[in-house]
Write a protein that holds these residues in place. Sequence first.
Motif, PDB file in Angstrom:
ATOM      1  N   LYS A 126      -3.256 -61.620  17.657  1.00  0.00           N
ATOM      2  CA  LYS A 126      -2.079 -61.067  17.798  1.00  0.00           C
ATOM      3  C   LYS A 126      -0.658 -61.874  18.432  1.00  0.00           C
ATOM      4  CE  LYS A 126      -3.925 -56.676  15.323  1.00  0.00           C
ATOM      5  NZ  LYS A 126      -2.879 -57.075  13.975  1.00  0.00           N
ATOM      6  N   GLN A 127      -1.630 -62.341  19.500  1.00  0.00           N
ATOM      7  CA  GLN A 127      -0.976 -62.548  20.625  1.00  0.00           C
ATOM      8  C   GLN A 127       0.306 -63.810  20.285  1.00  0.00           C
ATOM      9  OE1 GLN A 127      -3.131 -63.405  24.370  1.00  0.00           O
ATOM     10  NE2 GLN A 127      -3.675 -61.404  23.948  1.00  0.00           N
ATOM     11  N   TYR A 128       0.211 -63.981  19.313  1.00  0.00           N
ATOM     12  CA  TYR A 128       1.011 -65.274  19.134  1.00  0.00           C
ATOM     13  C   TYR A 128       2.358 -65.188  18.176  1.00  0.00           C
ATOM     14  CZ  TYR A 128      -2.435 -67.936  21.116  1.00  0.00           C
ATOM     15  OH  TYR A 128      -3.652 -67.728  21.853  1.00  0.00           O
ATOM     16  N   SER A 129       3.191 -65.739  19.053  1.00  0.00           N
ATOM     17  CA  SER A 129       5.098 -65.203  17.923  1.00  0.00           C
ATOM     18  C   SER A 129       5.242 -66.039  16.581  1.00  0.00           C
ATOM     19  CB  SER A 129       6.066 -64.568  18.084  1.00  0.00           C
ATOM     20  OG  SER A 129       6.629 -65.611  19.054  1.00  0.00           O
ATOM     21  N   TRP A 130       5.620 -65.997  15.693  1.00  0.00           N
ATOM     22  CA  TRP A 130       6.201 -67.500  15.033  1.00  0.00           C
ATOM     23  C   TRP A 130       6.707 -68.983  16.093  1.00  0.00           C
ATOM     24  CZ3 TRP A 130       3.695 -68.676  10.717  1.00  0.00           C
ATOM     25  CH2 TRP A 130       3.226 -68.770  10.423  1.00  0.00           C
ATOM     26  N   PRO A 131       7.953 -68.592  16.765  1.00  0.00           N
ATOM     27  CA  PRO A 131       8.661 -69.479  17.971  1.00  0.00           C
ATOM     28  C   PRO A 131       6.886 -70.536  18.264  1.00  0.00           C
ATOM     29  CG  PRO A 131       9.864 -67.719  17.655  1.00  0.00           C
ATOM     30  CD  PRO A 131       8.209 -67.500  16.862  1.00  0.00           C
ATOM     31  N   LYS A 132       6.218 -68.943  19.064  1.00  0.00           N
ATOM     32  CA  LYS A 132       5.010 -69.561  19.788  1.00  0.00           C
ATOM     33  C   LYS A 132       4.240 -70.872  18.536  1.00  0.00           C
ATOM     34  CE  LYS A 132       5.315 -66.086  23.116  1.00  0.00           C
ATOM     35  NZ  LYS A 132       4.438 -65.071  23.265  1.00  0.00           N
ATOM     36  N   MET A 143     -13.409 -57.744   4.069  1.00  0.00           N
ATOM     37  CA  MET A 143     -14.973 -58.732   4.980  1.00  0.00           C
ATOM     38  C   MET A 143     -14.536 -58.794   6.134  1.00  0.00           C
ATOM     39  SD  MET A 143     -16.657 -61.682   2.373  1.00  0.00           S
ATOM     40  CE  MET A 143     -17.491 -62.390   3.647  1.00  0.00           C
ATOM     41  N   VAL A 144     -13.247 -59.289   6.399  1.00  0.00           N
ATOM     42  CA  VAL A 144     -12.454 -59.367   7.472  1.00  0.00           C
ATOM     43  C   VAL A 144     -11.091 -58.272   8.209  1.00  0.00           C
ATOM     44  CG1 VAL A 144     -13.067 -61.809   7.617  1.00  0.00           C
ATOM     45  CG2 VAL A 144     -11.245 -61.156   7.384  1.00  0.00           C
ATOM     46  N   GLU A 145     -11.195 -58.089   9.227  1.00  0.00           N
ATOM     47  CA  GLU A 145      -9.948 -57.404   9.539  1.00  0.00           C
ATOM     48  C   GLU A 145      -8.716 -59.038  10.141  1.00  0.00           C
ATOM     49  OE1 GLU A 145     -10.925 -54.745  12.318  1.00  0.00           O
ATOM     50  OE2 GLU A 145     -12.093 -53.333  11.283  1.00  0.00           O
ATOM     51  N   ILE A 146      -7.723 -58.886   8.828  1.00  0.00           N
ATOM     52  CA  ILE A 146      -7.151 -60.209   9.244  1.00  0.00           C
ATOM     53  C   ILE A 146      -5.530 -59.024   8.860  1.00  0.00           C
ATOM     54  CG2 ILE A 146      -5.441 -62.384   9.333  1.00  0.00           C
ATOM     55  CD1 ILE A 146      -8.993 -63.729   9.249  1.00  0.00           C
ATOM     56  N   ASP A 147      -4.241 -58.583   9.523  1.00  0.00           N
ATOM     57  CA  ASP A 147      -3.682 -57.804   8.782  1.00  0.00           C
ATOM     58  C   ASP A 147      -2.417 -59.143   8.073  1.00  0.00           C
ATOM     59  OD1 ASP A 147      -4.691 -56.112   9.528  1.00  0.00           O
ATOM     60  OD2 ASP A 147      -3.849 -55.701  11.638  1.00  0.00           O
ATOM     61  N   SER A 148      -2.177 -60.127   8.480  1.00  0.00           N
ATOM     62  CA  SER A 148      -0.745 -60.627   7.872  1.00  0.00           C
ATOM     63  C   SER A 148      -1.841 -62.397   7.952  1.00  0.00           C
ATOM     64  CB  SER A 148      -0.441 -60.636   8.879  1.00  0.00           C
ATOM     65  OG  SER A 148      -0.457 -60.851  10.391  1.00  0.00           O
ATOM     66  N   TYR A 149      -0.614 -63.223   7.157  1.00  0.00           N
ATOM     67  CA  TYR A 149      -0.621 -64.745   7.455  1.00  0.00           C
ATOM     68  C   TYR A 149      -0.014 -65.468   8.499  1.00  0.00           C
ATOM     69  CZ  TYR A 149       0.410 -69.836   6.003  1.00  0.00           C
ATOM     70  OH  TYR A 149      -0.552 -70.820   6.190  1.00  0.00           O
ATOM     71  N   LYS A 150       0.252 -64.471   9.403  1.00  0.00           N
ATOM     72  CA  LYS A 150       0.295 -65.475  10.909  1.00  0.00           C
ATOM     73  C   LYS A 150      -0.748 -65.439  11.940  1.00  0.00           C
ATOM     74  CE  LYS A 150       3.481 -62.807  14.353  1.00  0.00           C
ATOM     75  NZ  LYS A 150       1.993 -62.671  15.000  1.00  0.00           N
TER      76      LYS A 150
END
Length: 291
Positions: free
Chosen positions: A22-28, A212-219
């Motif tokens: 979650k620490q990475y924004s799209w620009p990063k 099965m996993v906890e991933i909230d978004s494609y990002k």
Amino acid sequence: MKFPSNYFVSFIQPAKVYQWRKQYSWPKLILLVVFTIAFTFVPISFIFLNMNSFNLDMFIPTTMSLVTDDTVRALESCDFSDARLTCESTEIVTATGVFAIAPTSEYTISGEENAIQVAEASNAILFLEDRVVLTDENGVGFSVQYPLGVEKLAVTSVEDVKTGIGELWYSQYRPVAVPVLIGAVLIMLFATIGIYLGFIGLILYMMKFSRMVEIDSYKEAFAMVVVATGLPTLLGVGIAFFTQDIAVLLTIQSFGMIVILLISYFLTRFRMPVAITADVYEEKLREKKQK
């Protein structure tokens, strides 16, 4: 941990690939993708800059098929002096085309730059006194002057002849070929690596629907893939400097990324640990004492 330190720490702590997603924004993320591709290109550019021959099969495949064992024997006795060829005349005419050394027959050569053609044959390799003419039925053709430094072509096999012709061609066309090749490879890397990372990220994101996993978004999924590619890219680049093989680099990069993701999965199951509140902790403590 702040960017880009969190990216490099994830190299040695695969669990962080998931935990810090979650620490990475799209620009990063875009910056990291560009960095990954640029770093991948370092040994590739080194390979191009140190090339001394070029595989002409990709440009004139039918013409290069004219090189046979007979042409090897014909070229073995040829010498070069002051960019001039001295050799016995040889002409090998087949259904495919013509291979000639110091030909006595007249050949009509026309065209310019990379569109040289021979009227008498759609495919031809002509070793003339001051140049070698290469033409192919696909419309591509070259007229290559002999460089001053060449005294003899070291030919003992068909591959040697192809390499020797490639060296003559590359000595003249290198200033044009290198920038074109570098540009083409860069475009290829951006397309293939970008699409590949995006596709693996999509697969990870779709796993969330199985609960099965906890991933909230494609990002978040894409961030995991990009970070997992870092260490394999570093290893692949290091090995490529020794192997001089682009395929090895890309293989290590792609499969290595999958391995890092698998390690991260076994360490975290792609699920964040449940926080234990004080009430829950006291309840568990009472249960433990009762036992």
